[in-house]
Design a protein around this motif. Structure first.
Motif, short mmCIF file in Angstrom:
data_model
loop_
_atom_site.label_atom_id
_atom_site.label_comp_id
_atom_site.label_asym_id
_atom_site.label_seq_id
_atom_site.Cartn_x
_atom_site.Cartn_y
_atom_site.Cartn_z
N PHE A 146 0.80 -1.22 0.00
CA PHE A 146 0.00 0.00 0.00
C PHE A 146 0.85 1.28 0.00
CE2 PHE A 146 -2.20 -3.32 2.54
CZ PHE A 146 -3.10 -3.71 1.57
N PRO A 147 1.81 1.39 -0.91
CA PRO A 147 2.61 2.61 -0.97
C PRO A 147 1.79 3.80 -1.48
CG PRO A 147 3.08 1.20 -2.85
CD PRO A 147 2.16 0.42 -1.96
N ASN A 148 2.20 4.97 -1.09
CA ASN A 148 1.53 6.20 -1.51
C ASN A 148 2.54 7.05 -2.27
OD1 ASN A 148 0.08 8.55 -1.83
ND2 ASN A 148 0.13 9.13 0.33
N LEU A 149 2.51 6.98 -3.60
CA LEU A 149 3.49 7.71 -4.39
C LEU A 149 3.29 9.22 -4.31
CD1 LEU A 149 3.92 5.59 -7.65
CD2 LEU A 149 5.07 5.39 -5.45
N GLU B 68 4.41 -0.10 -7.58
CA GLU B 68 4.46 1.16 -6.85
C GLU B 68 5.29 1.04 -5.57
OE1 GLU B 68 0.40 2.33 -6.39
OE2 GLU B 68 0.12 2.62 -8.56
N ALA B 69 5.46 -0.18 -5.04
CA ALA B 69 6.34 -0.37 -3.89
C ALA B 69 7.77 0.03 -4.21
CB ALA B 69 6.29 -1.82 -3.42
N GLY B 70 8.14 0.01 -5.48
CA GLY B 70 9.46 0.47 -5.91
C GLY B 70 9.46 1.88 -6.44
N GLY B 71 8.32 2.57 -6.33
CA GLY B 71 8.25 3.95 -6.81
C GLY B 71 7.87 4.08 -8.27
N LEU B 72 7.50 2.99 -8.94
CA LEU B 72 7.12 3.03 -10.35
C LEU B 72 5.64 3.36 -10.47
CD1 LEU B 72 8.96 -0.21 -11.53
CD2 LEU B 72 9.77 2.14 -11.73
N ALA B 73 5.32 4.33 -11.31
CA ALA B 73 3.92 4.65 -11.57
C ALA B 73 3.31 3.58 -12.46
CB ALA B 73 3.80 6.02 -12.24
N THR B 74 2.03 3.35 -12.31
CA THR B 74 1.35 2.39 -13.18
C THR B 74 0.22 3.09 -13.93
OG1 THR B 74 -0.10 1.71 -11.34
CG2 THR B 74 1.88 0.40 -11.74
N VAL B 75 0.07 2.71 -15.20
CA VAL B 75 -0.98 3.25 -16.06
C VAL B 75 -1.83 2.08 -16.51
CG1 VAL B 75 -1.50 4.55 -18.14
CG2 VAL B 75 0.57 5.08 -16.83
N ALA B 76 -3.09 2.08 -16.12
CA ALA B 76 -3.97 0.96 -16.46
C ALA B 76 -4.72 1.24 -17.74
CB ALA B 76 -4.95 0.69 -15.32
N GLY B 77 -4.81 0.22 -18.59
CA GLY B 77 -5.60 0.34 -19.80
C GLY B 77 -7.07 0.12 -19.52
N GLY B 78 -7.89 0.16 -20.58
CA GLY B 78 -9.31 -0.08 -20.42
C GLY B 78 -9.62 -1.55 -20.44
#
Length: 604
Positions: free
Chosen positions: A441-444, A510-520
């Motif tokens: 549950f990281p909070n970027l 995100e635990a490593g600081g990487l942003a994620t972009v979800a598709g549809g």
């Protein structure tokens, strides 16, 4: 109308139940969940877990698990407490700010708002000894006990403190002069010679003042287990007993001069058991030395430094509350709650206030200190206490066979602690040892408070580990990149099919600081590939159900390759054409993150 106890049987009307009955019911539930234990005994075993001391924690305990010999509070073997009655513990606040005026301001604020003793770090990593009178200006030394932590400068610090009290015409109200040569060697690697007997004789002139501290936190901070911390502490205490009695003190006088310091963690039951087991062990030593009535161990608990995080530091308030509860319920005589911002630098007034109020809430509102040994009689806690003490005693004997604590610090202790840290590190990497707000549950988007840098502690000696360290290092690395590196989540099929695995994958990256972009919610490979191109990512992760993977994983992976994906992950298990590797519960998240960082070309 009040019903008398003899007229009310809560078990009336219910058939008697046994451990076997419970195991059979558990077996049925496990089989319905998809697990396949072969027998009730295997069902119980599958629900058990093993600590880093190889102590098995079972899912169920009953009276048959209750060990003998816990005694009563205030009497040997002191498992149930060194005092016969309950009562509030000593609220001890630590101060290491190098500015004496700011230290004095913080000290006075603490004493006016619930703190009952002070822990002062002097010399390297803290306040200059010459500034001690200014830092303690306005402090009534005959009312507020002071614990010194001066390392190699212990003798000089003791002189300065006792002179300060004498100059004010008062006697110290207790505390500890802080002599701990083996603890200092564990922290710094430097051998130090201190006149323990001389300091003990000076301290004995003042009721309640002790000379010697056995600080076990360096072993905890190096990644050691609870039993390893206990064994190292008892071995150190034995070494100090030998030194004091060899110098002419009686065993009773020597025992009266030693205080023990242990780490308290957010694992409340292990913390409770650790403090109870420590008293059991020390009572056994006192009995072996011929002073069974003098083995009531005086304990100072400090909330764990290793468990504290720099990311999402507000969660540290929850960790330290649990640790304080465990230490208080476990019978610690004094407790130090580290401020939640300890990993960020020097704490501010708000953080110190929250640390103070943690004690107040537990003592005044929750009533944790109203009774002695509130966990006593619990089959689970009593069994855990006995098992932990047995593991620690075995480790103590290993240390003694190696020549004692001093000789074991050369090789045996570092190697044993390193092996335990390696086991814990593997669990942290696989997130089976979760760190909330960091590996889970990281909070970027968090806005962390800024704090002045704290003085660096002395280098050398045993390592200082951070449970969150590996993940936080990656977070720092990702933060330095511009723009933030990202991973595309190729969500295949309807929302109900991909949400669980998309959430899992997002949490991991995100635990490593990487942003994620979800598709549809799509299934067409061309449409998914187009979304991937627009995302600006170079790495993709497929997220869907096993049923949809069978049909769509390979064509979607191929389309992502054509769109420029350097690596294609899949959230789940199984082999699929075009997929490089899979993510699943229990996988090595750090390996996944390092590979992804390399794929994205993120600078070290």
């Amino acid at each position: 109308m009040r019903v008398q106890p003899e007229q009310f049987d809560p078990a009336a009307g219910f058939p008697p139940a046994s451990r076997d009955d419970w195991a059979r019911l558990a077996l049925g539930v496990l089989r319905r969940s998809g697990a396949e234990p072969g027998s009730p005994e295997e069902a119980l075993a599958s629900l058990s877990f093993t600590t880093y001391d190889d102590v098995t924690v079972a899912p169920l305990y009953d009276a048959a698990d209750l060990p003998a010999g816990s005694g009563v509070p205030g009497f040997a073997p002191y498992v149930r407490g060194a005092r016969a009655v309950g009562g509030a513990w000593d609220v001890r606040q630590r101060h290491a700010h190098p500015d004496p005026d700011l230290t004095r301001e913080a000290v006075l604020a603490d004493l006016e708002n619930g703190v009952t003793s002070l822990w002062l770090v002097l010399g390297e990593g803290g306040l200059d000894l010459a500034h001690l009178p200014r830092a303690l200006g306005g402090v009534h030394l005959d009312l507020a006990p002071v614990v010194l932590d001066a390392g190699a400068g212990t003798a000089a610090a003791a002189d300065a403190y006792l002179r300060l009290a004498a100059g004010r015409g008062v006697a110290p109200a207790g505390g500890n002069l802080g002599a701990d040569p083996l603890g200092l060697r564990a922290r710094t690697g430097a051998p130090v010679s201190l006149d323990l007997a001389g300091l003990a004789r000076r301290a004995a002139e003042f009721p309640g003042l002790r000379a010697v501290t056995v600080d076990a936190t360096p072993y905890h901070d190096a990644g050691g287990s609870d039993a390893e911390e206990l064994g190292c502490s008892i071995a150190t205490g034995v070494a100090y007993l030998r030194a004091l009695t060899d110098a002419g003190l009686t065993v009773e006088q020597a025992l009266a001069q030693i205080e023990f310091r242990y780490a308290a963690t957010a694992d409340q039951f292990l913390t409770i058991a650790k403090f109870r087991a420590a008293r059991m062990l020390w009572a056994r030593v006192a009995e072996a030395c011929g002073a069974p009535g003098h083995g009531g161990q005086v304990q100072h608990a400090v909330t764990s430094s290793a468990m504290m995080t720099a990311r999402d530091p507000w969660v540290n308030m929850l960790r330290t509350t649990l640790a304080c509860f465990g230490a208080g319920a476990g019978g610690a005589r004094a407790v130090t709650v580290q401020p939640f911002d300890a990993r960020l630098g020097l704490p501010d007034a708000f953080a110190r206030r929250i640390a103070r109020n943690t004690h107040a809430l537990l003592v005044e509102e929750a009533g944790v200190a109203h009774v002695a040994d509130p966990a006593g009689g619990s089959w689970y806690v009593e069994r855990l206490t006995a098992d932990l003490a047995a593991a620690a005693w075995d480790w103590l004997q290993d240390i003694e066979r190696a020549g004692g604590a001093g000789a074991a610090l050369e090789r045996l202790i570092p190697e044993r602690l390193a092996a335990t840290w390696a086991r814990r590190s593997r669990d942290i990497a696989r997130r089976t040892f979760p760190v909330t707000g960091v590996s889970e549950f990281p909070n970027l988007g968090e806005k962390r408070p800024a704090r002045p840098a704290a003085p660096e502690p002395a280098a050398g000696g045993l390592p200082r580990v951070r449970y969150a360290g590996a993940f936080e290092d990656l977070r720092d690395r990702a933060d330095r990149a511009e723009p933030r590196p990202r991973v595309f989540l190729a969500t295949i099929g309807p929302v109900a099919a991909h949400t669980a695995r998309a959430s899992f994958a997002a949490n991991l990256f995100e635990a490593g600081g990487l942003a994620t972009v979800a598709g549809g919610p799509r299934t067409d490979p061309a449409e998914i590939a187009e979304e991937f191109r627009r995302s600006g990512a170079a790495v993709a992760c497929l997220c869907s159900s096993d049923r949809l993977y069978a049909e769509h994983a390979a064509p979607v992976a191929a389309a992502l390759r054509r769109a420029g994906a350097t690596r294609v992950w899949l959230a789940g298990k199984g082999d699929h054409e075009g997929v490089d590797a899979v993510l699943h519960a229990g996988c090595d998240a750090l390996d996944v993150l390092h590979a992804t960082f390399d794929d994205l070309g993120v600078a070290p």
